[in-house]
Motif scaffolding. Structure first.
Motif, PDB file in Angstrom:
ATOM      1  N   THR A 279       1.060  -0.840   0.003  1.00 35.77           N
ATOM      2  CA  THR A 279       0.236  -0.157  -0.476  1.00 35.77           C
ATOM      3  C   THR A 279       1.039   1.667  -0.234  1.00 35.77           C
ATOM      4  OG1 THR A 279      -1.842  -1.338   1.008  1.00 35.77           O
ATOM      5  CG2 THR A 279      -1.748   0.864   1.011  1.00 35.77           C
ATOM      6  N   GLU A 280       2.633   1.231   1.058  1.00 31.62           N
ATOM      7  CA  GLU A 280       2.559   2.131   0.360  1.00 31.62           C
ATOM      8  C   GLU A 280       3.210   2.402  -0.339  1.00 31.62           C
ATOM      9  OE1 GLU A 280       2.802   4.020   4.613  1.00 31.62           O
ATOM     10  OE2 GLU A 280       4.726   2.631   4.660  1.00 31.62           O
ATOM     11  N   THR A 281       3.994   1.579  -0.947  1.00 33.42           N
ATOM     12  CA  THR A 281       4.403   1.925  -2.883  1.00 33.42           C
ATOM     13  C   THR A 281       3.654   2.342  -3.684  1.00 33.42           C
ATOM     14  OG1 THR A 281       3.362  -0.693  -3.912  1.00 33.42           O
ATOM     15  CG2 THR A 281       5.893  -0.345  -2.556  1.00 33.42           C
ATOM     16  N   LEU A 282       2.232   2.399  -3.329  1.00 33.00           N
ATOM     17  CA  LEU A 282       0.860   2.857  -4.212  1.00 33.00           C
ATOM     18  C   LEU A 282       1.050   4.370  -3.439  1.00 33.00           C
ATOM     19  CD1 LEU A 282      -2.354   0.835  -3.673  1.00 33.00           C
ATOM     20  CD2 LEU A 282      -0.642   1.153  -5.459  1.00 33.00           C
ATOM     21  N   LEU A 283       1.949   4.695  -2.789  1.00 29.81           N
ATOM     22  CA  LEU A 283       2.159   6.708  -2.089  1.00 29.81           C
ATOM     23  C   LEU A 283       3.654   7.022  -2.742  1.00 29.81           C
ATOM     24  CD1 LEU A 283       0.917   6.311   1.173  1.00 29.81           C
ATOM     25  CD2 LEU A 283      -0.274   7.866  -0.826  1.00 29.81           C
ATOM     26  N   ASP A 284       3.873   8.753  -2.951  1.00 28.78           N
ATOM     27  CA  ASP A 284       5.102   9.158  -3.289  1.00 28.78           C
ATOM     28  C   ASP A 284       6.273   8.679  -1.826  1.00 28.78           C
ATOM     29  OD1 ASP A 284       4.116   9.706  -5.888  1.00 28.78           O
ATOM     30  OD2 ASP A 284       4.095  11.881  -4.982  1.00 28.78           O
ATOM     31  N   LYS A 285       6.917   8.234  -2.452  1.00 32.28           N
ATOM     32  CA  LYS A 285       7.829   8.483  -1.081  1.00 32.28           C
ATOM     33  C   LYS A 285       8.270   9.396   0.275  1.00 32.28           C
ATOM     34  CE  LYS A 285      11.569   5.290  -2.896  1.00 32.28           C
ATOM     35  NZ  LYS A 285      13.529   5.360  -2.744  1.00 32.28           N
ATOM     36  N   VAL A 286       7.819  10.326   0.086  1.00 36.03           N
ATOM     37  CA  VAL A 286       7.345  11.315   0.611  1.00 36.03           C
ATOM     38  C   VAL A 286       6.193  10.692   1.988  1.00 36.03           C
ATOM     39  CG1 VAL A 286       5.721  13.061  -0.401  1.00 36.03           C
ATOM     40  CG2 VAL A 286       7.450  13.820   1.499  1.00 36.03           C
ATOM     41  N   ASN A 287       5.760  11.046   1.097  1.00 34.70           N
ATOM     42  CA  ASN A 287       3.944  10.280   2.402  1.00 34.70           C
ATOM     43  C   ASN A 287       4.009   9.220   2.785  1.00 34.70           C
ATOM     44  OD1 ASN A 287       2.642  12.874   1.088  1.00 34.70           O
ATOM     45  ND2 ASN A 287       2.481  12.167  -0.746  1.00 34.70           N
ATOM     46  N   ARG A 288       5.611   7.866   2.763  1.00 37.60           N
ATOM     47  CA  ARG A 288       4.823   6.821   3.253  1.00 37.60           C
ATOM     48  C   ARG A 288       5.150   6.862   5.170  1.00 37.60           C
ATOM     49  NH1 ARG A 288       8.981   4.249  -1.836  1.00 37.60           N
ATOM     50  NH2 ARG A 288       6.838   3.983  -3.243  1.00 37.60           N
ATOM     51  N   ASN A 289       4.670   5.576   5.953  1.00 37.50           N
ATOM     52  CA  ASN A 289       4.839   6.194   7.430  1.00 37.50           C
ATOM     53  C   ASN A 289       6.335   5.632   6.792  1.00 37.50           C
ATOM     54  OD1 ASN A 289       2.509   7.289   7.955  1.00 37.50           O
ATOM     55  ND2 ASN A 289       1.434   4.732   8.362  1.00 37.50           N
ATOM     56  N   TYR A 290       6.710   4.147   6.753  1.00 35.32           N
ATOM     57  CA  TYR A 290       7.803   3.544   6.950  1.00 35.32           C
ATOM     58  C   TYR A 290       9.154   3.508   5.874  1.00 35.32           C
ATOM     59  CZ  TYR A 290       4.667   2.616  10.673  1.00 35.32           C
ATOM     60  OH  TYR A 290       3.635   2.716  11.682  1.00 35.32           O
ATOM     61  N   SER A 291       9.759   3.520   5.785  1.00 35.09           N
ATOM     62  CA  SER A 291      11.272   3.443   5.007  1.00 35.09           C
ATOM     63  C   SER A 291      11.412   1.829   4.726  1.00 35.09           C
ATOM     64  CB  SER A 291      12.066   3.451   5.428  1.00 35.09           C
ATOM     65  OG  SER A 291      13.077   2.893   6.440  1.00 35.09           O
ATOM     66  N   GLU A 292      12.182   1.278   3.564  1.00 38.90           N
ATOM     67  CA  GLU A 292      12.162   0.388   3.047  1.00 38.90           C
ATOM     68  C   GLU A 292      13.437  -0.918   4.557  1.00 38.90           C
ATOM     69  OE1 GLU A 292      11.463  -2.218   0.361  1.00 38.90           O
ATOM     70  OE2 GLU A 292      10.193  -0.286   0.081  1.00 38.90           O
ATOM     71  N   LYS A 293      15.139   0.191   4.775  1.00 35.18           N
ATOM     72  CA  LYS A 293      14.959  -0.716   5.748  1.00 35.18           C
ATOM     73  C   LYS A 293      14.002  -0.653   7.243  1.00 35.18           C
ATOM     74  CE  LYS A 293      19.219   0.992   9.121  1.00 35.18           C
ATOM     75  NZ  LYS A 293      19.359   2.280   9.284  1.00 35.18           N
ATOM     76  N   TYR A 294      13.306  -0.032   7.037  1.00 38.24           N
ATOM     77  CA  TYR A 294      12.458  -0.415   8.830  1.00 38.24           C
ATOM     78  C   TYR A 294      11.720  -1.744   8.318  1.00 38.24           C
ATOM     79  CZ  TYR A 294       8.112  -0.901  11.012  1.00 38.24           C
ATOM     80  OH  TYR A 294       6.812  -1.062  11.723  1.00 38.24           O
TER      81      TYR A 294
END
Length: 488
Positions: A279-294
């Motif tokens: 779901t978060e990949t459907l958002l621009d990175k600036v709008n994501r709650n969690y990073s790939e590292k998380y």
């Protein structure tokens, strides 16, 4: 105030949330990427055989009842339940198996025959597990994971030490027989982590097992999906399948809709019951709650290799549910969690629904599915699938003392790549994020976006965790959060 709400996905959490939100008076539409609803709990039919594709254990019947009671309904209004007896059988070798019956007294007798004194110890253990169940399932899991203070109650304060010991430690202090230990450790595997990494408090799963029993909807778990779908439609929910979501529309830090098959669909609120990471990949990175590292740092529940199989005869010496623990339990767990790889000697589970439901297979035949837990993110290929099917079927024949391979008339496999393709599952996980101490309650991904207004999440990667009952609860929790936000 009535709102338009777009829900992504049609798994248990999304379906449950849709019911609560529609009951609140909102205009709710579910958008599902696949041809049929149910998410991991989809069903398919082939050649007279019927298969549930995902969940197959109906535990915690009180949670399902509580869900329907919220709408002044009962489970019996939508589907019929059968209590299984035996609930399941665990195989440790040829002519070496333990059957778990449908009541605690018989289970205690079974334990006592294997290890003297263990019957009374089991009684004490299940009494404590029931106490934890009453605290957890009747109270704590119905809290939204917003604050650590949710976990602090007079009851949990008294059990604080159980959050710093593990299920495995506690069981091994009380029981010596390795077979009994494995049976008692088995239920927490539904939580997605090793018993040695799962807090003792989660022994409430043993009460769910021995205290409440194992049930089966009359014609399969999809009965539950159909039941909730029927309730949702009665409440006015609209369900649209074949709807691939390509983007969540965000304007001025507010979710305003979704793009489906290239077409924008606007709504006041967006709720995703799809995989949280996806779901978060459907958002621009600036709008994501969690990073790939998380996400990389999280402990995920296993993926699975599944085989859906049709046999042209009745299979003997087997129960509806069967666990095959004839190999090293700890080594297989290490192959999932410690050094992820394909296990040399895998434990596996077999489900024969046609033992209970005669509609699951043609007359004189048998439907089954076999499951091997695997590390998420592992290599997946047709050659590996076939190699492991041969491994487990060979052992199945030996342990149940019969020939079955030449009676297979239908077979379909499903593994990591399919979990990714069909459900957008992170690393192809089957059960979500594990319920370890550091991934419990407020430490799980949040139901409400921290960065995008009117964007919410539900399902097994968020609160309260993996499993069908928690998914229903997750749908309720997110609906309550949405209503609270609308009313404030």
């Amino acid at each position: 105030m009535k709102k338009t709400i777009a829900i992504i996905g049609s798994g248990f959490s999304a379906l449950a949330a849709s019911c609560y939100l529609a009951k609140q008076g909102h205009s709710v539409t579910i958008y599902e990427k696949n041809e049929t609803i149910g998410g991991r709990a989809r069903q398919f039919k082939k050649g007279g055989f019927t298969f549930d594709m995902g969940p197959s254990w109906y535990w915690m019947p009180d949670v399902f009842e509580r869900f329907f009671n919220d709408f002044n309904k009962k489970t019996a209004d939508y589907y019929e339940l059968i209590k299984l007896n035996p609930a399941y059988r665990v195989y440790f070798g040829v002519d070496d198996f333990i059957s778990i019956y449908d009541n605690l007294e018989e289970i205690k007798t079974t334990f006592e025959k294997i290890e003297k004194g263990s019957g009374q110890k089991l009684d004490d253990f299940i009494r404590q597990a029931k106490s934890n169940y009453d605290i957890a399932i009747k109270d704590l899991v119905y809290r939204p994971g917003v604050s650590p203070l949710e976990l602090i109650t007079p009851q949990t304060t008294l059990k604080l030490n159980q959050f710093f010991s593990t299920v495995s430690n506690d069981i091994r202090k009380k029981f010596n027989n390795e077979r009994l230990i494995q049976i008692l450790e088995f239920p927490v595997l539904f939580l997605g982590a090793k018993p040695s990494k799962t807090p003792s408090f989660y022994n409430f799963m043993n009460y769910a097992d021995f205290g409440l029993g194992t049930w089966h909807p009359k014609t399969g778990m999809f009965d539950v999906v159909r039941g909730i779908e029927k309730l949702a439609l009665e409440l006015g929910v609209v369900i649209k399948t074949n709807s691939v979501i390509q983007k969540i529309i965000v304007e001025s830090k507010t979710a305003t809709g979704i793009i489906i098959n290239g077409k924008p669909i606007y709504s006041d609120i967006v709720l995703s019951g799809a995989d949280y990471h996806h779901t978060e990949t459907l958002l621009d990175k600036v709008n994501r709650n969690y990073s790939e590292k998380y996400w990389e740092s999280r402990v995920f529940a296993p993926s699975s290799l599944l085989f859906f199989v049709g046999f042209d005869k009745k299979i003997e010496n087997i129960t509806h549910h069967a666990l095959f623990f004839d190999v090293d339990f700890n080594q297989h767990a290490a192959d999932i969690y410690d050094e992820p790889k394909w296990p040399e000697a895998p434990l596996f589970y077999a489900n024969f629904p046609s033992k209970t439901d005669e509609t699951a297979a043609p007359d004189g035949m048998e439907s089954a599915f076999f499951l091997i837990p695997l590390a998420p993110g592992i290599e997946d290929s047709e050659n590996l699938r076939e190699e492991y099917f041969e491994k487990i079927l060979t052992r199945f024949e030996q342990l149940t003392q019969q020939k079955v391979k030449n009676h297979i008339i239908f077979k379909r496999s499903f593994c990591k790549n399919d979990f990714v393709n069909d459900y957008n599952a992170y690393k192809g996980n089957a059960y979500g994020m594990a319920n370890t101490l550091l991934q419990t309650a407020f430490l799980r991904p949040k139901l409400k976006s921290k960065k995008v207004h009117n964007l919410y999440f539900t399902g097994q990667l968020t609160v309260p965790g993996p499993g069908v009952p928690p998914a229903l609860i997750s749908g309720k929790l997110v609906a309550e959060l949405i209503q609270k936000s609308i009313s404030s």
